[in-house]
Design a protein around this motif. Structure first.
Motif, PDB file in Angstrom:
ATOM      1  N   ALA A 194       0.823  -1.210   0.000  1.00 44.35           N
ATOM      2  CA  ALA A 194       0.000   0.000   0.000  1.00 44.35           C
ATOM      3  C   ALA A 194       0.858   1.260   0.000  1.00 44.35           C
ATOM      4  CB  ALA A 194      -0.937  -0.004   1.208  1.00 44.35           C
ATOM      5  N   LEU A 195       1.941   1.266   0.763  1.00 49.45           N
ATOM      6  CA  LEU A 195       2.816   2.438   0.774  1.00 49.45           C
ATOM      7  C   LEU A 195       3.443   2.668  -0.594  1.00 49.45           C
ATOM      8  CD1 LEU A 195       4.580   2.019   4.249  1.00 49.45           C
ATOM      9  CD2 LEU A 195       2.856   3.706   3.608  1.00 49.45           C
ATOM     10  N   GLY A 196       3.838   1.576  -1.269  1.00 51.52           N
ATOM     11  CA  GLY A 196       4.369   1.732  -2.624  1.00 51.52           C
ATOM     12  C   GLY A 196       3.336   2.300  -3.573  1.00 51.52           C
ATOM     13  N   ALA A 197       2.078   1.828  -3.474  1.00 50.82           N
ATOM     14  CA  ALA A 197       1.021   2.344  -4.343  1.00 50.82           C
ATOM     15  C   ALA A 197       0.691   3.792  -4.027  1.00 50.82           C
ATOM     16  CB  ALA A 197      -0.227   1.469  -4.197  1.00 50.82           C
ATOM     17  N   LEU A 198       0.678   4.160  -2.746  1.00 56.45           N
ATOM     18  CA  LEU A 198       0.438   5.561  -2.385  1.00 56.45           C
ATOM     19  C   LEU A 198       1.539   6.460  -2.932  1.00 56.45           C
ATOM     20  CD1 LEU A 198      -0.805   5.172   1.311  1.00 56.45           C
ATOM     21  CD2 LEU A 198      -2.136   6.012  -0.636  1.00 56.45           C
ATOM     22  N   GLY A 199       2.798   5.992  -2.827  1.00 60.85           N
ATOM     23  CA  GLY A 199       3.891   6.775  -3.405  1.00 60.85           C
ATOM     24  C   GLY A 199       3.754   6.905  -4.910  1.00 60.85           C
ATOM     25  N   PHE A 200       3.329   5.830  -5.573  1.00 64.38           N
ATOM     26  CA  PHE A 200       3.130   5.878  -7.031  1.00 64.38           C
ATOM     27  C   PHE A 200       2.061   6.903  -7.395  1.00 64.38           C
ATOM     28  CE2 PHE A 200       0.835   4.491 -10.807  1.00 64.38           C
ATOM     29  CZ  PHE A 200       1.865   4.347 -11.731  1.00 64.38           C
ATOM     30  N   ALA A 201       0.936   6.887  -6.669  1.00 65.09           N
ATOM     31  CA  ALA A 201      -0.128   7.857  -6.947  1.00 65.09           C
ATOM     32  C   ALA A 201       0.348   9.285  -6.702  1.00 65.09           C
ATOM     33  CB  ALA A 201      -1.346   7.540  -6.086  1.00 65.09           C
ATOM     34  N   ALA A 202       1.165   9.470  -5.649  1.00 63.76           N
ATOM     35  CA  ALA A 202       1.697  10.812  -5.388  1.00 63.76           C
ATOM     36  C   ALA A 202       2.641  11.243  -6.494  1.00 63.76           C
ATOM     37  CB  ALA A 202       2.413  10.815  -4.035  1.00 63.76           C
ATOM     38  N   GLY A 203       3.450  10.313  -7.018  1.00 59.18           N
ATOM     39  CA  GLY A 203       4.357  10.651  -8.110  1.00 59.18           C
ATOM     40  C   GLY A 203       3.632  11.044  -9.379  1.00 59.18           C
ATOM     41  N   ARG A 204       2.488  10.403  -9.631  1.00 55.56           N
ATOM     42  CA  ARG A 204       1.696  10.784 -10.805  1.00 55.56           C
ATOM     43  C   ARG A 204       1.021  12.145 -10.626  1.00 55.56           C
ATOM     44  NH1 ARG A 204       0.102   6.966 -14.737  1.00 55.56           N
ATOM     45  NH2 ARG A 204       1.869   5.555 -15.035  1.00 55.56           N
ATOM     46  N   ALA A 205       0.657  12.474  -9.384  1.00 56.67           N
ATOM     47  CA  ALA A 205      -0.089  13.718  -9.152  1.00 56.67           C
ATOM     48  C   ALA A 205       0.830  14.921  -8.969  1.00 56.67           C
ATOM     49  CB  ALA A 205      -0.983  13.559  -7.923  1.00 56.67           C
ATOM     50  N   LEU A 206       2.002  14.751  -8.362  1.00 56.16           N
ATOM     51  CA  LEU A 206       2.902  15.856  -8.069  1.00 56.16           C
ATOM     52  C   LEU A 206       3.910  16.017  -9.200  1.00 56.16           C
ATOM     53  CD1 LEU A 206       3.553  15.054  -4.296  1.00 56.16           C
ATOM     54  CD2 LEU A 206       1.889  16.665  -5.267  1.00 56.16           C
ATOM     55  N   ARG A 207       4.096  17.247  -9.646  1.00 58.01           N
ATOM     56  CA  ARG A 207       4.965  17.498 -10.782  1.00 58.01           C
ATOM     57  C   ARG A 207       6.359  17.971 -10.378  1.00 58.01           C
ATOM     58  NH1 ARG A 207       2.328  17.550 -15.556  1.00 58.01           N
ATOM     59  NH2 ARG A 207       0.039  17.473 -15.459  1.00 58.01           N
ATOM     60  N   TRP A 208       6.607  18.129  -9.116  1.00 59.02           N
ATOM     61  CA  TRP A 208       7.904  18.626  -8.655  1.00 59.02           C
ATOM     62  C   TRP A 208       8.889  17.465  -8.583  1.00 59.02           C
ATOM     63  CZ3 TRP A 208       9.447  20.268  -3.097  1.00 59.02           C
ATOM     64  CH2 TRP A 208      10.608  21.060  -3.149  1.00 59.02           C
ATOM     65  N   ARG A 209      10.111  17.663  -9.088  1.00 61.56           N
ATOM     66  CA  ARG A 209      11.098  16.597  -9.095  1.00 61.56           C
ATOM     67  C   ARG A 209      11.535  16.190  -7.688  1.00 61.56           C
ATOM     68  NH1 ARG A 209      14.308  14.865 -13.278  1.00 61.56           N
ATOM     69  NH2 ARG A 209      13.708  15.592 -15.350  1.00 61.56           N
ATOM     70  N   MET A 210      11.460  17.112  -6.745  1.00 59.03           N
ATOM     71  CA  MET A 210      11.903  16.815  -5.379  1.00 59.03           C
ATOM     72  C   MET A 210      10.817  16.156  -4.537  1.00 59.03           C
ATOM     73  SD  MET A 210      15.013  17.647  -5.292  1.00 59.03           S
ATOM     74  CE  MET A 210      15.281  17.545  -3.530  1.00 59.03           C
ATOM     75  N   SER A 211       9.709  15.793  -5.185  1.00 57.39           N
ATOM     76  CA  SER A 211       8.615  15.178  -4.421  1.00 57.39           C
ATOM     77  C   SER A 211       9.063  13.869  -3.796  1.00 57.39           C
ATOM     78  CB  SER A 211       7.412  14.937  -5.331  1.00 57.39           C
ATOM     79  OG  SER A 211       6.936  16.158  -5.850  1.00 57.39           O
ATOM     80  N   ALA A 212       9.739  13.026  -4.587  1.00 59.31           N
ATOM     81  CA  ALA A 212      10.153  11.712  -4.071  1.00 59.31           C
ATOM     82  C   ALA A 212      11.171  11.834  -2.936  1.00 59.31           C
ATOM     83  CB  ALA A 212      10.702  10.860  -5.211  1.00 59.31           C
ATOM     84  N   PRO A 213      12.254  12.637  -3.083  1.00 59.57           N
ATOM     85  CA  PRO A 213      13.195  12.747  -1.961  1.00 59.57           C
ATOM     86  C   PRO A 213      12.582  13.305  -0.689  1.00 59.57           C
ATOM     87  CG  PRO A 213      14.194  13.571  -3.991  1.00 59.57           C
ATOM     88  CD  PRO A 213      12.742  13.356  -4.272  1.00 59.57           C
ATOM     89  N   LEU A 214      11.546  14.147  -0.807  1.00 62.06           N
ATOM     90  CA  LEU A 214      10.926  14.727   0.380  1.00 62.06           C
ATOM     91  C   LEU A 214       9.832  13.841   0.961  1.00 62.06           C
ATOM     92  CD1 LEU A 214      10.640  18.509  -0.582  1.00 62.06           C
ATOM     93  CD2 LEU A 214      12.246  17.435   0.992  1.00 62.06           C
ATOM     94  N   LEU A 215       9.212  13.014   0.115  1.00 57.56           N
ATOM     95  CA  LEU A 215       8.116  12.185   0.600  1.00 57.56           C
ATOM     96  C   LEU A 215       8.609  11.143   1.600  1.00 57.56           C
ATOM     97  CD1 LEU A 215       5.085  11.729   0.307  1.00 57.56           C
ATOM     98  CD2 LEU A 215       5.572  10.061  -1.499  1.00 57.56           C
ATOM     99  N   GLY A 216       9.838  10.641   1.404  1.00 54.99           N
ATOM    100  CA  GLY A 216      10.391   9.659   2.332  1.00 54.99           C
ATOM    101  C   GLY A 216      10.515  10.199   3.751  1.00 54.99           C
ATOM    102  N   PRO A 217      11.216  11.323   3.977  1.00 50.92           N
ATOM    103  CA  PRO A 217      11.287  11.872   5.339  1.00 50.92           C
ATOM    104  C   PRO A 217       9.937  12.248   5.921  1.00 50.92           C
ATOM    105  CG  PRO A 217      13.004  12.816   3.947  1.00 50.92           C
ATOM    106  CD  PRO A 217      12.112  12.032   3.043  1.00 50.92           C
ATOM    107  N   VAL A 218       9.045  12.780   5.091  1.00 52.85           N
ATOM    108  CA  VAL A 218       7.705  13.114   5.594  1.00 52.85           C
ATOM    109  C   VAL A 218       6.987  11.855   6.062  1.00 52.85           C
ATOM    110  CG1 VAL A 218       5.427  13.974   4.933  1.00 52.85           C
ATOM    111  CG2 VAL A 218       7.476  15.212   4.227  1.00 52.85           C
ATOM    112  N   GLY A 219       7.106  10.781   5.297  1.00 54.40           N
ATOM    113  CA  GLY A 219       6.495   9.519   5.708  1.00 54.40           C
ATOM    114  C   GLY A 219       7.082   8.994   7.004  1.00 54.40           C
TER     115      GLY A 219
END
Length: 422
Positions: free
Chosen positions: A149-174
């Motif tokens: 589920a966490l992988g799928a939530l990250g995938f959905a966030a990657g499709r919705a967010l257009r900022w390149r730094m979304s992935a590096p920041l999503l990990g610490p926020v999680g």
């Protein structure tokens, strides 16, 4: 004349290609390495029972591996935008939802594989030292659903967010969200996938509700971004909300102590040694310590015939000693067998009688003599106490056994003043 042949691929070919290439295998390797490293550092805290081992596995697995699954899924979900292939894929025959599900599959499966490797190693390392029960399939299944589920939530966030730094920041926020919800005292803490309860295992209802909560969020997020009729995403979202409400309302009631953990497991022969089921693998080590006590009391009338791991009590039956394991356990071995021996020697020769024996003048010398014979020397003995211990050791064997028998007969009544020191 050149004849061109077109290679036809099976419908499963895109799925195989998605699984073999991309960030998925690397994410699984990072998750496996991170979780395994944390468990190795904390290996001495892993218990000799399934509950402790699986709770440690969940704590470090979800708390350290979960943010990696989120970040990897987010990076994987944003690849079409980074590569500029969104319009190309939009012209394909497959619907957006089918393409998204095929692309989302690595973000779901690879984190699960990365978690299962250290999970299997942890449970395999625990197996030889567990004396009862079995691993909690509810906890293991819930953890598997959580990583997917966490992988799928990250995938959905990657499709919705257009900022390149979304992935590096999503990990610490999680990591912050998972950690904060775990340490909070309110009912919200049962919503975090890293939740656990000390010395208790979840009921099947807890595992199913937690899985429904996480899976419902993930499915709703994917459907909201790719389904032709996005209103259908409300259905899994409502299921997730219902599961969350039941989790918050149930709370501690969804975690139960295992009966086998508190059941008594006893040895054969005399004296009988009984330990709690969760310590059954350490029964031989405890019995060896009791054998040292029994050797000092060989032939003594009224010597204990039963040693039972339980809370100390003044109302213990005659010739029964109740004790608690001191010094800890690790891999079926006592952390400090000498400490347990001293505790048992004190339990045999005295009881916690409180103020009832505070003014018994004959007690210190007699008790010191008995303890000294057991091989335990109290700190700073007085001259009379030392002399009593020396006289007891110098007695003939039959006379010494008779005195020790009379002394042990006074211990349950907390009135050792009835017997004179040697």
């Amino acid at each position: 004349m050149t004849v061109l042949t077109l290679r036809q691929h099976s419908p499963a070919f895109p799925v195989r290609a998605e699984l073999r290439h991309g960030l998925g295998p690397w994410a699984a390797a990072v998750i496996a390495t991170t979780v395994a490293f944390n468990l190795f550092v904390q290996r001495y805290r892993l218990g000799d029972n399934w509950i402790d081992s699986q709770q440690m596995l969940r704590h470090f697995g979800v708390l350290t591996g979960g943010p990696v699954a989120l970040a990897a899924g987010c990076w994987h979900g944003g690849r079409e935008r980074r590569c500029g292939t969104g319009d190309l894929f939009a012209s394909a025959a497959r619907t957006p939802l089918v393409r998204a599900l095929a692309a989302c599959l690595p973000a779901v499966l690879w984190p699960v594989c990365g978690y299962l490797l250290p999970a299997a190693a942890t449970l395999g390392a625990t197996w030889p030292y567990v004396g009862y029960g079995h691993p909690s399939l509810a906890m293991l299944g819930q953890d598997i659903v959580t990583f997917g589920a966490l992988g799928a939530l990250g995938f959905a966030a990657g499709r919705a967010l257009r900022w390149r730094m979304s992935a590096p920041l999503l990990g610490p926020v999680g990591y912050v969200v998972l950690g904060f919800t775990q340490i909070t005292d309110g009912p919200v803490r049962w919503l975090t996938p890293a939740a656990y309860s000390l010395a208790e295992s979840p009921a099947w209802a807890s595992g199913l509700l937690s899985a429904a909560w996480m899976a419902g969020l993930a499915v709703s997020a994917v459907l909201a971004g790719h389904a032709r009729r996005r209103a259908i995403a409300v259905v899994p979202l409502l299921a997730a909300a219902a599961a969350a409400a039941l989790l918050c309302r149930g709370g501690d009631d969804l975690w139960r102590p295992e009966r086998a953990a508190s059941a008594q497991v006893c040895s054969s022969g005399t004296p009988v040694v009984c330990v709690r089921g969760e310590h059954a693998s350490a029964l031989p080590a405890v019995k060896a310590v009791v054998a040292r006590i029994d050797a000092r009391l060989d032939g003594v009338p009224g010597a204990p015939v039963r040693y039972r791991e339980s809370a100390a009590s003044e109302s213990a039956p005659p010739q029964e000693v109740r004790f608690q394991l001191s010094g800890g356990l690790f891999r079926s071995q006592l952390g400090d067998s000498d400490m347990l021996y001293r505790d048992l020697a004190y339990f045999v020769t005295s009881r916690d009688c409180g103020a009832r024996n505070a003014h018994q003048p004959g007690q210190p010398a007699a008790e010191h003599a008995a303890l000294s014979w057991m091989g335990v020397e109290p700190p700073m003995p007085a001259g009379a106490e030392t002399q009593a211990a020396d006289r007891l050791r110098a007695m003939p064997a039959e006379q010494r056994r008779a005195w020790l028998g009379r002394y042990l007969d006074t211990v349950p009544s907390c009135d050792t003043s009835r017997i004179e020191a040697p």
